[in-house]
Motif scaffolding. Structure first.
Motif, PDB file in Angstrom:
ATOM      1  N   LYS A   1      50.664  60.603  20.687  1.00 40.79           N
ATOM      2  CA  LYS A   1      50.382  60.691  19.253  1.00 40.79           C
ATOM      3  C   LYS A   1      51.647  60.515  18.417  1.00 40.79           C
ATOM      4  O   LYS A   1      51.577  60.079  17.266  1.00 40.79           O
ATOM      5  N   GLY A   2      52.789  60.853  18.994  1.00 42.13           N
ATOM      6  CA  GLY A   2      54.043  60.751  18.253  1.00 42.13           C
ATOM      7  C   GLY A   2      54.635  59.359  18.220  1.00 42.13           C
ATOM      8  O   GLY A   2      55.661  59.134  17.578  1.00 42.13           O
ATOM      9  N   SER A   3      54.015  58.427  18.911  1.00 38.80           N
ATOM     10  CA  SER A   3      54.521  57.049  18.936  1.00 38.80           C
ATOM     11  C   SER A   3      53.394  56.101  18.553  1.00 38.80           C
ATOM     12  O   SER A   3      52.384  56.009  19.255  1.00 38.80           O
ATOM     13  N   ASP A   4      53.559  55.429  17.427  1.00 34.42           N
ATOM     14  CA  ASP A   4      52.522  54.492  16.989  1.00 34.42           C
ATOM     15  C   ASP A   4      52.303  53.393  18.019  1.00 34.42           C
ATOM     16  O   ASP A   4      51.169  52.948  18.236  1.00 34.42           O
ATOM     17  N   GLU A   5      53.405  52.965  18.661  1.00 35.12           N
ATOM     18  CA  GLU A   5      53.292  51.850  19.598  1.00 35.12           C
ATOM     19  C   GLU A   5      52.441  52.211  20.809  1.00 35.12           C
ATOM     20  O   GLU A   5      51.501  51.493  21.164  1.00 35.12           O
ATOM     21  N   ILE A   6      52.761  53.343  21.439  1.00 37.82           N
ATOM     22  CA  ILE A   6      52.010  53.711  22.641  1.00 37.82           C
ATOM     23  C   ILE A   6      50.607  54.194  22.277  1.00 37.82           C
ATOM     24  O   ILE A   6      49.651  54.011  23.036  1.00 37.82           O
ATOM     25  N   HIS A   7      50.454  54.794  21.084  1.00 38.25           N
ATOM     26  CA  HIS A   7      49.121  55.220  20.638  1.00 38.25           C
ATOM     27  C   HIS A   7      48.214  54.010  20.449  1.00 38.25           C
ATOM     28  O   HIS A   7      47.031  54.030  20.815  1.00 38.25           O
ATOM     29  N   ASP A   8      48.769  52.945  19.882  1.00 33.28           N
ATOM     30  CA  ASP A   8      47.974  51.726  19.716  1.00 33.28           C
ATOM     31  C   ASP A   8      47.567  51.146  21.060  1.00 33.28           C
ATOM     32  O   ASP A   8      46.480  50.568  21.198  1.00 33.28           O
ATOM     33  N   MET A   9      48.450  51.284  22.042  1.00 39.62           N
ATOM     34  CA  MET A   9      48.139  50.736  23.360  1.00 39.62           C
ATOM     35  C   MET A   9      47.045  51.547  24.058  1.00 39.62           C
ATOM     36  O   MET A   9      46.156  50.985  24.692  1.00 39.62           O
ATOM     37  N   MET A  10      47.102  52.876  23.938  1.00 41.02           N
ATOM     38  CA  MET A  10      46.140  53.729  24.642  1.00 41.02           C
ATOM     39  C   MET A  10      44.824  53.850  23.879  1.00 41.02           C
ATOM     40  O   MET A  10      43.755  53.925  24.493  1.00 41.02           O
ATOM     41  N   GLY A  11      44.890  53.906  22.561  1.00 43.53           N
ATOM     42  CA  GLY A  11      43.675  53.937  21.756  1.00 43.53           C
ATOM     43  C   GLY A  11      43.162  55.337  21.474  1.00 43.53           C
ATOM     44  O   GLY A  11      43.488  56.311  22.166  1.00 43.53           O
ATOM     45  N   ASP A  12      42.325  55.448  20.437  1.00 42.82           N
ATOM     46  CA  ASP A  12      41.765  56.743  20.036  1.00 42.82           C
ATOM     47  C   ASP A  12      40.810  57.301  21.081  1.00 42.82           C
ATOM     48  O   ASP A  12      40.717  58.522  21.265  1.00 42.82           O
TER      49      ASP A  12
END
Length: 672
Positions: A524-535
């Motif tokens: 959640k603290g990284s936009d890049e990895i959050h975008d990769m993993m998804g909601d």
């Protein structure tokens, strides 16, 4: 029989006025050799007069414009003759006058004046040379035994001396006007981290960033110097001395470019030297290499191209070729170091520097990818950079994929004390977080890797790679995202295996909560990895954490709350004080044991720690307060009621707030 073309020699030589010049520009190919003129006499002024030459007239001496006009008329008359085998018209005196004037100009330039000091004289000199060059070309069409042979040789000698002079001036201006090109560097600023220390939080490193092209001028030639070189280059090329002119420019500018790289701190390091260096030392060299490439792209290459275009403005193809040869020589130095790094032993800590190098080469390619760069030389240049970039990309993919093997190999049988976050979790998530800062670059290298070798998951199943977002809003499937998900799955499996090392089921839940919360917070603290993993992935992870929380509450506090159950307190319709005392005593004993044990457990995430304490207090404190409030009166009249009612509800609440601190507290707390 026609005259043979002028022979070539390795350097200019002065024969006309006793001066000798040997520039010795170094080895050169056939196109870089200078003209060696065939002479029929010892000195230019001693040529035997042609029998068909007119006798010198007693007319007043003609001015240079008049002489040039007469020679032009003579050349025009020669060009209209259809049969070059016939003897031409008699050579007029104006030709000899022009040759003498040019020789005097050369002598003057040699002795006192310098080319470029008086533009009017320079223009007259260049115009005269152009005229002589045309004369030589026309006379060269006639037989060698014709009446023009002596004039041809004399004109060739004079032109050669003039070109030698211009060659020297061209070299001198190129070499003396490029001083003071020290490219200062700005103060360091934080960039992406340079390395990833083994299983520790990585720190950011700083590397110097080159100044922009507005701050640093390269090359440092004045407009006057460029104008002089333009006139010289144009004259030499139009006179047939293109290879000599280009050889001087190429040699001097290559040396200047190399000197500029040395000033920036970039040195040639052999592959053997790179292999022997420690990675910590190589990191500094790589940082400088990246800085130099960026500076070259933004300042040096653009400045060199502009200089080429200005000096050879009348000959764009020559300008492109010269710039490309210089750029290729520099690029080879960059590529050699890149290849040396790609051959070093691969390890996880090197990934980010490898990606930095990949990006530097990738960002350099567009500079040579416009419409003006269409020659074979440019194709070779871009091919070299593309190949080096591809080798770095292959190394990056290999290093990143090896993270799976690192997780599999971490199969220790000793549990982490107190259920804390496992070092493997910290290492993996920090590594992935920093790696996803290079998300676009990793997408590129994995996409290329997938095209070359195909792509499969850890089970060997070939995956369907999709472009764009899915209909349900989940992230698109790409080779890199597939690899990332595969690593996360492996980490989950590994942590689940490690949780079974704990004998206490409650501590097992704390361990899974700690690690699960750490993973979720990192994502959640990284936009890049959050975008990769998804909601969707994040929601599932949150659901798993809630299940661990419920399991912990059930394993720890359900038995304790059974002590506060009203069932069994009544015997024959009356409250049994003995059973009541036993219930209070059992509650205190069990609570003391829980407090003693779980105050040593660790929940490092403050929010999770607070949530656990609040949820425990919400379950235990009200139940205990209600139980004490209802049954305390039955023990108050007896002896030592605090012997059985050890804690008041406020004490329970305070003691719960001491759980998960990682430090044991005194169990002898008494109500005061």
């Amino acid at each position: 029989m026609e005259k043979p073309p002028p022979e070539k020699s390795g350097s200019f030589s002065r024969n006309g006025n006793g001066n000798q010049m040997d520039d010795n520009p170094g080895p050169a190919g056939p196109e870089s050799e200078a003209v060696h003129v065939r002479l029929d006499c010892q000195q230019p002024g001693e040529c035997e007069p042609n029998s068909n030459l007119e006798e010198p007239s007693s007319d007043p001496e003609l001015s240079l414009p008049q002489v040039l006009k007469d020679v032009d008329r003579f050349l025009e008359s020669l060009s209209t003759r259809n049969d070059a085998s016939n003897n031409p018209l008699d050579v007029p005196n104006s030709v000899e006058s022009l040759l003498e004037m040019i020789q005097k100009m050369i002598t003057k330039y040699d002795s006192s004046a310098k080319f470029g000091q008086k533009q009017e004289e320079d223009s007259s000199f260049i115009e005269s040379l152009n005229c002589i060059s045309k004369l030589i070309n026309v006379l060269g069409e006639f037989p060698s035994n014709s009446t023009t042979a002596s004039c041809f040789n004399r004109a060739s000698t004079i032109l050669h001396l003039a070109m030698s002079l211009l060659d020297s001036e061209f070299r001198l201006i190129l070499e003396t006007c490029s001083q003071g090109n020290n490219a200062d560097l700005k103060s360091p600023k934080p960039l992406k981290q340079s390395s990833f220390s083994s299983r520790q939080e990585s720190t950011y490193c700083v590397i110097p960033e080159s100044k922009s092209s507005e701050d640093v001028e390269f090359p440092a030639y004045t407009s006057e110097a460029i104008s002089k070189m333009n006139r010289i280059a144009t004259a030499m090329i139009s006179s047939g001395y293109e290879s000599e002119c280009c050889m001087v420019y190429n040699m001097v500018r290559r040396n200047a470019f190399s000197s500029e790289l040395d000033k920036l701190g970039f040195e040639n390091i052999s592959i053997d030297d790179v292999q022997r260096m420690q990675w910590q030392s190589l990191e500094g060299v790589i940082a400088m290499w990246i800085t130099v490439i960026k500076h070259s792209s933004s300042v040096l290459f653009s400045g060199e191209r502009k200089l080429c275009s200005s000096i050879f403005s009348e000959h764009p193809s020559i300008s492109q070729r010269l710039f490309c040869h210089i750029a290729l020589a520099v690029a080879v130095r960059f590529v050699n170091f890149s290849d040396a790094i790609a051959l070093t032993k691969r390890s996880a800590e090197k990934l980010f520097k490898i990606l930095d190098m990949y990006e530097a080469l990738r960002d350099l390619i567009p500079f040579f990818d416009d419409d003006t760069c269409s020659s074979e030389c440019y194709e070779e240049l871009k091919s070299e950079i593309w190949a080096a970039k591809g080798r770095l990309g292959e190394v990056a993919v290999s290093i990143f994929c090896d993270l799976e093997n690192s997780i599999r190999r971490d199969n220790g049988r000793t549990p982490v004390p107190s259920g804390a976050v496992h070092p493997l979790t910290r290492y993996t998530m920090n590594y992935l977080k920093y790696a996803c800062e290079y998300k676009d670059t990793l997408e590129q290298v994995f996409q290329k890797h997938q095209k070359m070798e195909g792509f499969a998951n850890s089970n060997g199943t070939v995956l369907d790679i999709k472009n764009g977002a899915n209909d349900d809003g989940t992230p698109k499937t790409s080779p890199f995202s597939v690899q990332l998900n595969s690593i996360m799955d492996l980490l989950d499996e590994n942590l689940d295996m490690k949780s079974k090392l704990y004998r206490d089921p409650a501590l097992r839940c704390i361990f899974l909560m700690n690690n699960g919360r750490y993973i979720l917070q990192k994502i959640k603290g990284s936009d890049e990895i959050h975008d990769m993993m998804g909601d969707t992935w994040c929601r599932k992870r949150s659901s798993d954490l809630r299940q661990y929380h419920k399991a912990y509450t059930r394993e720890t506090w359900t038995r304790l709350l059974q002590c506060l159950n009203h069932d069994g307190l009544m015997v024959n319709g009356k409250l049994s004080k003995t059973i009541l005392k036993e219930r209070f005593k059992m509650f205190s004993t069990m609570f003391d044991e829980i407090h003693r044990t779980q105050s040593t457990w660790v929940v490092s995430d403050d929010q999770l720690q607070s949530e656990l304490r609040i949820s425990v207090s919400a379950v235990v404190t009200p139940a205990y307060r209600s139980f004490v409030g209802r049954f305390q009166q039955y023990l108050a009249s007896g002896r030592q009621p605090d012997k059985y009612i050890k804690y008041q509800p406020e004490d329970i609440e305070n003691l719960i707030d001491e759980l998960f601190d990682g430090n044991p507290t005194s169990m002898a707390r008494r109500r005061t």
